[in-house]
Motif scaffolding. Structure first.
Motif, PDB file in Angstrom:
ATOM      1  N   VAL A 162       0.854  -1.178   0.000  1.00  0.00           N
ATOM      2  CA  VAL A 162       0.000   0.000   0.000  1.00  0.00           C
ATOM      3  C   VAL A 162       0.892   1.230   0.000  1.00  0.00           C
ATOM      4  O   VAL A 162       1.888   1.280   0.719  1.00  0.00           O
ATOM      5  N   ILE A 211       0.813  -3.126   5.825  1.00  0.00           N
ATOM      6  CA  ILE A 211      -0.125  -2.111   6.277  1.00  0.00           C
ATOM      7  C   ILE A 211      -0.820  -2.544   7.571  1.00  0.00           C
ATOM      8  O   ILE A 211      -1.299  -1.712   8.349  1.00  0.00           O
ATOM      9  N   LYS A 241      -5.069  -6.408   6.754  1.00  0.00           N
ATOM     10  CA  LYS A 241      -4.509  -5.799   5.550  1.00  0.00           C
ATOM     11  C   LYS A 241      -5.634  -5.345   4.618  1.00  0.00           C
ATOM     12  O   LYS A 241      -5.617  -4.229   4.103  1.00  0.00           O
ATOM     13  N   THR A 274      -6.495  -1.373   4.076  1.00  0.00           N
ATOM     14  CA  THR A 274      -6.321  -0.864   2.722  1.00  0.00           C
ATOM     15  C   THR A 274      -7.593  -0.175   2.265  1.00  0.00           C
ATOM     16  O   THR A 274      -7.563   0.923   1.696  1.00  0.00           O
ATOM     17  N   SER A 301      -8.107   3.810   1.540  1.00  0.00           N
ATOM     18  CA  SER A 301      -8.515   4.180   0.198  1.00  0.00           C
ATOM     19  C   SER A 301      -9.809   5.005   0.248  1.00  0.00           C
ATOM     20  O   SER A 301      -9.949   5.998  -0.461  1.00  0.00           O
ATOM     21  N   GLN A 324      -3.545   3.820  -1.409  1.00  0.00           N
ATOM     22  CA  GLN A 324      -4.123   2.819  -2.285  1.00  0.00           C
ATOM     23  C   GLN A 324      -3.140   1.680  -2.499  1.00  0.00           C
ATOM     24  O   GLN A 324      -1.955   1.816  -2.242  1.00  0.00           O
ATOM     25  N   GLN A 325      -3.720   0.566  -2.970  1.00  0.00           N
ATOM     26  CA  GLN A 325      -2.889  -0.600  -3.274  1.00  0.00           C
ATOM     27  C   GLN A 325      -1.866  -0.256  -4.324  1.00  0.00           C
ATOM     28  O   GLN A 325      -2.157   0.508  -5.247  1.00  0.00           O
TER      29      GLN A 325
END
Length: 832
Positions: free
Chosen positions: A228, A248, A380, A384, A388, A394-395
């Motif tokens: 991330v 993350i 995770k 994430t 986001s 973001q990924q």
RNA sequence: GCUGGUGUGGUGGAAUGGUAGACACGAAGGACUCAAAAUCCUUUGGAGGCAACUCCGUAACGGUUCAAGUCCGUUCACCAGCACCA
């Protein structure tokens, strides 16, 4: 007596005179095999026994496939640009072109005596303008596509070689060629955006059949990792620091941030109070070489006085700078989680920073607010998503792979088909030229004046290397080409992209002043696509005919060394994918299968080197023992893909083996071929041999091919075994010892070549025997062997086994608990 | 440190889970030779036995299996690649 010299000379001559040809058109078959060996760099040292190992191995394959009726493409050429030739030329005060021509002539002479079935009509040479015209052409397509660009970054500079080098060419801070020390310097260079293909280069490894170790090494080099990218707001500022993390789930364990000393935000965020110490640290880092930085065990760093706000819990986090964070990976900044990252922990301990545990032994989150109790995997996903949603992260997929530094300040390479023109003239471009421009203009500044890179017209290709007075590199900046004033200073046609020397009068108003690029391409350029040129080596209109490419691609088998896995092999896959994207080739991968050859070491297991005086001259070996003996020995010495030490005694043994074959056939001949086939085992053994050799050649198990041929000879050379079997034996021998096999074939009265005769097929029915041996195993130990007729019933076999006196002895009064029968192999008796 | 791989006689090495050491080199003995070279024959993992044969043995230890060099686990050694890659 077997006289290797006269036999080999005779057949080399006859073959050359047309007795056999190895072009691809020898068969009607549509089935093809494209077998490729890495083309050699024609060094002054001449052929190495290691070259021969791989060429012979693939020659054996090529020869077998030809005899099996395939259309076989087995070509050879020269990878002739590069530093060693250039250095050699400088030392001997000759031109690299002449040195190259001499070396190639020598290599060819040496290869000619080895019985290799290369298709010499397709010979290519990367330094031939007819060839590098297309290297330049491909590069121009990359330029147009925006994949070629210039950038001023930290690049490896080798003072000894006076050129920059690619990451892949620097090993432990030293140049791959020569082992000279290299340093990192900021220089403006041509780059190729191989990272744009990182994802495909990684993913498409799934579609090819490479040795696992090769795939792994490429994957490690590409270094894909998923994570991330997230933003930390800097407290009392509008700025954000971006970091990349693969963990993350440890977000609540972040207790500080670390920026690389080269990070551009550093000066903006550092508070007045800490300005001096940060600057000092930056200076200190700059003066350290990369090698120093790597070898340093202790982590160092300084506080910036600034704080950031952790995105989800608002926690205030100190920002540090430290050189353990690298500018050229990720964002050049990390979120430090000392509880769960070894490097961060080391740093935190040294500077007494907070450590918060957020993951339990059982991989469950703790001290993480709402996320407590989740598994790391769940956390995770959720984190994430949350980041986001809040637009904070973001990924992201991150790669270790860096863009390819593609220019060299040397002479002996392909010139870039590029001209630099002024900004004013750049605005005048029209027609074809504008269509060939990259999406973003490429510029450089010379003496404060901006210049624009513009492409040379394809009609001007090849752009040939000019004559220069000195090939000696100049040092940081300009290469030797810069001296060729008449070549560098040109009139450039803004409508067609053609260029002529400014010695000439200006043709008309469309032609403007320009300067040619004076860097050259690295030697990996020509080798990135050479397998395409073999397919259609003389085509002047395109790099290779589209239909022929369709027919021959992908390369069925590509043999090379491990040292090229992260360099040449990766580069050429990249070029191929680009050529696929622009419609030149129609396969996504160039090579279906990639195998490796093992190195041949000197006696004693050390590397062969001139300075140690332990090299083996293959041509001397050919003179002493013959090419066939050398070929057979190099195949017999050990497993093909493993390193192995040279042993001339072993070569002598192989030479004896060939002598005995010769004597055998001569003795048969003297009996006027009045042969009787009266040996019961013979059919089985012959068909077993066919099967064994056919399969072993396919699987690169050349050493066991030779032992099988030896075993057969040991069994039958004192017997009259029938002409059919002798013929089969010679055909099976032919790929390994082509000269001797051809001679024996002739002795047997054949008039055409053995090398285009039909490869024998084995008959499975001959491999079935009417009587079979069963091993009797009692409690896992082999105790006896009984011979029974193949169609015996289980109870018959059991009865016979229990009737064996050895079995009776061991069993005594014990009753077998269980009896297992493996068809045609074992009777297993279990007592306890 | 991470990733991948490899450990078998004096040597190079062979062995679809089923006779470990094929094949070759080297060595020892013998034949041929005035002699040597070349060639041919015999022996060649260790221990025991006159012998048939028996036992041990594939880096170490353990496990799975009727049966392990081969499969699984742990350890050791060596080779190769990457290496502060977040």
């Amino acid at each position: 007596m077997y006289n290797h010299r006269s036999i080999e000379q005779k057949w080399i001559q006859k073959w050359e005179d047309g007795f056999v040809s190895y072009g691809v058109g020898n068969t009607e078959s549509e089935q093809k095999k494209y077998i490729l060996v890495e083309f050699p760099f024609p060094s002054g040292a001449g052929l190495h026994v290691g070259h021969i190992r791989s060429y012979v191995a693939q020659d054996i394959k090529a020869r077998m496939y030809r005899m099996q009726g395939y259309q076989v493409l087995y070509p050879i050429g020269w990878d002739a640009f590069g530093l060693p030739t250039e250095n050699y030329a400088i030392q001997n005060n000759i031109s690299p072109a002449i040195a190259t021509a001499d070396n190639i002539a020598n290599f060819k002479k040496q290869l000619a005596v080895l019985g290799l079935s290369f298709d010499w009509s397709r010979e290519i040479n990367t330094t031939d303008p007819k060839y590098y015209k297309w290297t330049q052409w491909i590069w121009l397509q990359m330029f147009k596509a925006g994949l070629a660009y210039q950038d001023k970054t930290q690049v490896w500079w080798c003072e000894e070689l006076k050129t920059v080098l690619a990451n892949e060419e620097v090993i432990d801070g030293k140049s791959e060629r020569g082992g000279y020390p290299c340093t990192r310097v900021p220089l403006r260079q041509w780059m190729l955006a191989i990272t744009k293909y990182a994802d495909r280069l990684d993913r498409d490894l799934d579609t090819v059949d490479y040795l696992p170790v090769i795939k792994t090494q490429q994957r490690n080099w590409i270094g894909r990792s998923e994570g991330v990218q997230l933003k930390f707001k800097i407290t009392n500022s509008t700025e954000f620091v971006e970091v990349f993390t693969t963990r993350i789930d440890t977000l609540f364990g972040v207790t500080f941030l670390v920026l690389a000393p080269e990070h551009s935000l550093l000066n903006k965020i550092t508070t007045a109070e800490y300005q001096a110490q940060v600057q000092q640290y930056q200076e200190q880092t700059k003066s350290k070489s990369d090698l120093d930085r790597q070898q340093e065990k202790d982590k160092t760093g300084v506080f910036t006085g600034a704080y950031a706000t952790s995105p989800l819990n608002g926690k205030q986090i100190p920002i540090w700078t430290a050189d353990y964070v690298l500018m050229n990976y990720g964002t050049g900044a990390v979120m430090a989680v000392p509880a769960h990252d070894e490097r961060d922990r080391e740093f935190a301990k040294k500077y007494k920073l907070e450590i918060i545990n957020v993951i339990t032994e059982g991989n469950i989150l703790e001290n993480s607010d709402l996320y407590n109790g989740l598994s790391t995997t769940e956390a995770k996903l959720k984190l994430t998503k949350e980041l986001s949603n809040q637009n904070l992260g973001q990924q992201k997929v991150q790669y270790k792979l860096r863009d390819w530094v593609f220019s060299r300040q040397r002479y002996w390479g392909e010139p870039f088909p590029i001209v630099w023109i002024s900004e004013y003239n750049y605005r005048q471009l029209a027609g074809n030229v504008t269509e060939s421009l990259p999406p973003q203009a490429i510029t450089r500044e010379v003496d404060g004046v901006l210049q624009y890179a513009v492409p040379l017209s394809v009609t001007d290709l090849p752009l040939e290397l000019p004559e220069v007075e000195s090939y000696i590199p100049q040092g940081l900046g300009d290469g030797p080409l810069a001296q060729a004033k008449d070549w560098v200073e040109v009139w450039y046609d803004t409508t067609t992209g053609r260029a002529v020397s400014r010695k000439n009068p200006r043709p008309d108003n469309n032609w403007v002043e320009g300067m040619r690029e004076t860097d050259t391409m690295p030697n990996w350029a020509g080798s990135s696509w050479y397998y395409l040129r073999y397919i259609d080596p003389n085509n002047d209109a395109v790099l290779s005919d589209k239909n022929l490419l369709e027919k021959w691609l992908p390369v069925d088998l590509y043999n090379g060394g491990m040292e090229h896995v992260t360099v040449h092999l990766l580069y050429s896959r990249f070029w191929h994918k680009f050529l696929y994207d622009i419609g030149v080739v129609s396969t996504i991968e160039p090579y279906k299968t990639r195998i490796k050859h093992g190195m041949i070491l000197a006696e004693g297991g050390v590397k062969m080197s001139k300075s140690k005086g332990n090299t083996v001259d293959p041509i001397e070996m050919v003179e002493l023992f013959g090419a066939d003996s050398l070929r057979v020995y190099e195949m017999f010495m050990g497993p093909y893909d493993e390193a192995i030490a040279w042993d001339t005694k072993g070569l002598i043994g192989c030479s004896r083996f060939l002598k005995r074959i010769y004597q055998w056939i001569i003795s048969i001949k003297s009996k006027d071929l009045e042969l009787v086939d009266n040996i019961p085992k013979l059919d089985y053994d012959t068909h077993y041999l066919i099967k064994k050799i056919t399969q072993d050649i396919d699987n690169q198990k050349y050493n066991t091919c030779i032992s099988s041929l030896m075993e057969y000879l040991n069994l039958y050379n004192t017997k009259d075994i029938g002409i059919d079997n002798i013929q089969i034996y010679i055909k099976l021998l032919a790929p390994f010892a082509p000269h001797l096999a051809e001679e024996l074939w002739e002795i047997l009265g054949e008039i055409s070549t053995v090398h285009l005769s039909r490869w024998p097929k084995y008959d499975e029915s001959k491999l079935l025997q009417s009587q079979v041996d069963y091993q009797i195993h009692i409690n896992g130990k082999m105790r006896d062997i009984i011979n029974v007729s193949a169609n015996s019933s289980h109870s018959d076999i059991e009865f016979k086994a229990l009737d064996s006196s050895k079995v009776k002895n061991i069993l005594g009064d014990n009753k077998p608990k269980k009896i297992i029968i493996n068809k045609d192999k074992h009777i297993v008796i279990i007592i306890n």
